[in-house]
Motif scaffolding. Sequence first.
Motif: not given
Length: 216
Positions: A23-31, A94-102
């Motif tokens: 998710y962090d690499f998807m639109p709206g993600g951190a990166l 993509c911090v461990q155990a966050t939604r962005g890392a899922e």
Amino acid sequence: MAAALSRTPSDPRAALLVIDMQYDFMPGGALAVAEGDQLVPLINRLGAQFRNVVITQDWHPAGHISFASSHAGRAPFDSINLPYGPQTLWPDHCVQATRGAELHADLDIPHAQLILRKGCNAGIDSYSAFVEADRTTQTGLAGYLKERGVDSVFVVGLALDFCVAWSAVDARTAGFNTWVIADACKAIDLGGSLEKAWQDLTAAGVVRIDSADLTG
């Protein structure tokens, strides 16, 4: 380009590497990588063709050395030198155990045999699925694939000019026949990074194909 294929997806010696569909690499993600989420249906279709599938997952501890927030006075996308060499600094992602890392919830490759987490070492970045950014620390993926009789890999996912490209080049270095399925990847394209990635891939002997070369 299909004529260059010496392995088909159904060949037990071939594997699909699905890179960082998180998710962090998807639109709206951190990166975010533009339109990264649009790859999911195509990657699912490709995954269904392969007997062997490996999925990678960026999995950083908080305060990772690659985060700009870990370096006073630095901003995301600055470049600094670390003990192992040049490092682009990134937003926390993509911090461990966050939604962005899922992994994206719609990624549907239930027969994938391995989810490889990378970037877990707080002091070394890891773009590649095979070797961390110090170019010494192995992830173990090459040995895993070789012990399973795999000699060829097809690489898809995010981002083409970083984790996909590094993984593909390192696959070639490890002795695998390697193809990048270009339309099943998206790039960040930071300061000419996409053009450089293709140059590096070509120089390493990685072959560029499109999904139609596999699906007809």
